[in-house]
Design a protein around this motif. Structure first.
Motif, PDB file in Angstrom:
ATOM      1  N   LEU A 115     -10.335 -73.300 -31.694  1.00 55.15           N
ATOM      2  CA  LEU A 115      -9.251 -72.368 -31.415  1.00 55.15           C
ATOM      3  C   LEU A 115      -9.657 -71.363 -30.341  1.00 55.15           C
ATOM      4  O   LEU A 115      -8.862 -71.007 -29.455  1.00 55.15           O
ATOM      5  CB  LEU A 115      -8.851 -71.636 -32.693  1.00 55.15           C
ATOM      6  CG  LEU A 115      -7.710 -70.623 -32.572  1.00 55.15           C
ATOM      7  CD1 LEU A 115      -6.434 -71.299 -32.060  1.00 55.15           C
ATOM      8  CD2 LEU A 115      -7.450 -69.940 -33.912  1.00 55.15           C
ATOM      9  N   LEU A 116     -10.908 -70.923 -30.394  1.00 60.09           N
ATOM     10  CA  LEU A 116     -11.405 -69.985 -29.387  1.00 60.09           C
ATOM     11  C   LEU A 116     -11.480 -70.649 -28.019  1.00 60.09           C
ATOM     12  O   LEU A 116     -11.238 -69.992 -26.992  1.00 60.09           O
ATOM     13  CB  LEU A 116     -12.784 -69.475 -29.802  1.00 60.09           C
ATOM     14  CG  LEU A 116     -12.807 -68.620 -31.087  1.00 60.09           C
ATOM     15  CD1 LEU A 116     -14.230 -68.375 -31.538  1.00 60.09           C
ATOM     16  CD2 LEU A 116     -12.075 -67.306 -30.849  1.00 60.09           C
ATOM     17  N   LEU A 119      -8.005 -70.653 -26.715  1.00 58.72           N
ATOM     18  CA  LEU A 119      -7.644 -69.288 -26.331  1.00 58.72           C
ATOM     19  C   LEU A 119      -8.271 -68.918 -24.992  1.00 58.72           C
ATOM     20  O   LEU A 119      -7.638 -68.274 -24.149  1.00 58.72           O
ATOM     21  CB  LEU A 119      -8.094 -68.303 -27.417  1.00 58.72           C
ATOM     22  CG  LEU A 119      -7.798 -66.819 -27.161  1.00 58.72           C
ATOM     23  CD1 LEU A 119      -6.300 -66.590 -27.021  1.00 58.72           C
ATOM     24  CD2 LEU A 119      -8.364 -65.958 -28.291  1.00 58.72           C
ATOM     25  N   ALA A 122      -6.320 -70.449 -22.260  1.00 58.35           N
ATOM     26  CA  ALA A 122      -5.080 -69.702 -22.042  1.00 58.35           C
ATOM     27  C   ALA A 122      -5.343 -68.423 -21.244  1.00 58.35           C
ATOM     28  O   ALA A 122      -4.563 -68.059 -20.355  1.00 58.35           O
ATOM     29  CB  ALA A 122      -4.435 -69.367 -23.385  1.00 58.35           C
ATOM     30  N   VAL A 123      -6.446 -67.737 -21.546  1.00 62.31           N
ATOM     31  CA  VAL A 123      -6.794 -66.504 -20.819  1.00 62.31           C
ATOM     32  C   VAL A 123      -7.073 -66.813 -19.352  1.00 62.31           C
ATOM     33  O   VAL A 123      -6.594 -66.108 -18.458  1.00 62.31           O
ATOM     34  CB  VAL A 123      -8.015 -65.826 -21.479  1.00 62.31           C
ATOM     35  CG1 VAL A 123      -8.544 -64.699 -20.593  1.00 62.31           C
ATOM     36  CG2 VAL A 123      -7.642 -65.292 -22.849  1.00 62.31           C
TER      37      VAL A 123
END
Length: 224
Positions: A115-116, A119, A122-123
């Motif tokens: 998940l990280l 993320l 996405a960042v």
């Protein structure tokens, strides 16, 4: 013989009036300090908008330098610290110890590596999308730090064991204790993310937007 009338023969005429009529009105002075600050911010935005390419070079240059520094230091840490005890530096203020972290920066969210990783992707995408809109040097530096740090840890999650999107991040700096009990073990990427995030927050609190505009609250009745 008729006389030719001249302007000097008419006392009511004013030759300077014609010149004055063609002049453009002078810019109005700001009536309040807030209005003056807004005008200054607008002028700053116009000036900075002339060189967005320079800001793109700054943003991605900072990110590239941070990414390179993060990759090199992690490779060196693995080579020098794998299977060895912690190295004490600066009288015990700093320790170098190898830790493979499945969580986020500073060992947070352990067990959510996939998940990280998503993320972080996405960042990175959000910063790349925002980059052409930048008109602020401070924001370019801050986002460059965050981008470089996010990419540094993302490289670990994509290419290190145990596999893609599940790779463990290499941390190797511990403060005041060799086991991270005082402060979580971190790396160059973690430091860049934190420093960049702090810079962006400070700029936002000061009213400076990524597009170069400056927002100032007008004071009313002695209160902001």
């Amino acid at each position: 013989m008729g006389r030719v009338n001249t302007d000097s023969e008419h006392p009511g005429s004013n030759p300077a009036a014609g010149e004055g009529a063609s002049r453009e009105p002078e810019p109005r002075a700001p009536e309040t300090a807030a209005e003056g600050a807004e005008q200054a911010g607008g002028a700053e935005a116009v000036a900075s908008s002339r060189a967005p390419r320079a800001l793109l070079v700054l943003l991605f240059g900072v990110a590239a330098l941070l990414l390179a520094a993060d990759v090199v230091t992690k490779i060196a840490a693995v080579a020098a610290l794998e299977g060895r005890p912690a190295v004490e530096l600066l009288g015990g203020s700093v320790y170098l110890v190898l830790v493979r972290n499945p969580g986020a920066a500073f060992s947070l969210a352990t067990g959510m590596t996939w998940l990280l990783a998503l993320l972080a992707i996405a960042v990175v995408g959000a910063i790349v999308w925002l980059a052409p809109k930048l008109r602020s040097t401070g924001w370019a530096i801050g986002l460059g730090l965050v981008l470089g740090g996010a990419c540094g840890n993302l490289v670990d999650r994509l290419f290190r064991a145990p596999g893609p999107l599940r790779g463990h991040v290499v941390d190797f700096v511990s403060l005041f204790a060799p086991d991270g009990s005082v402060w979580p073990v971190f790396n160059v990427a973690d430091s860049a993310i934190v420093c960049g995030g702090i810079l962006v927050v400070v700029l936002s609190l000061l009213g400076r937007d990524y597009d170069g505009t400056l927002h100032v609250r007008a004071k009313r009745g002695g209160r902001s």
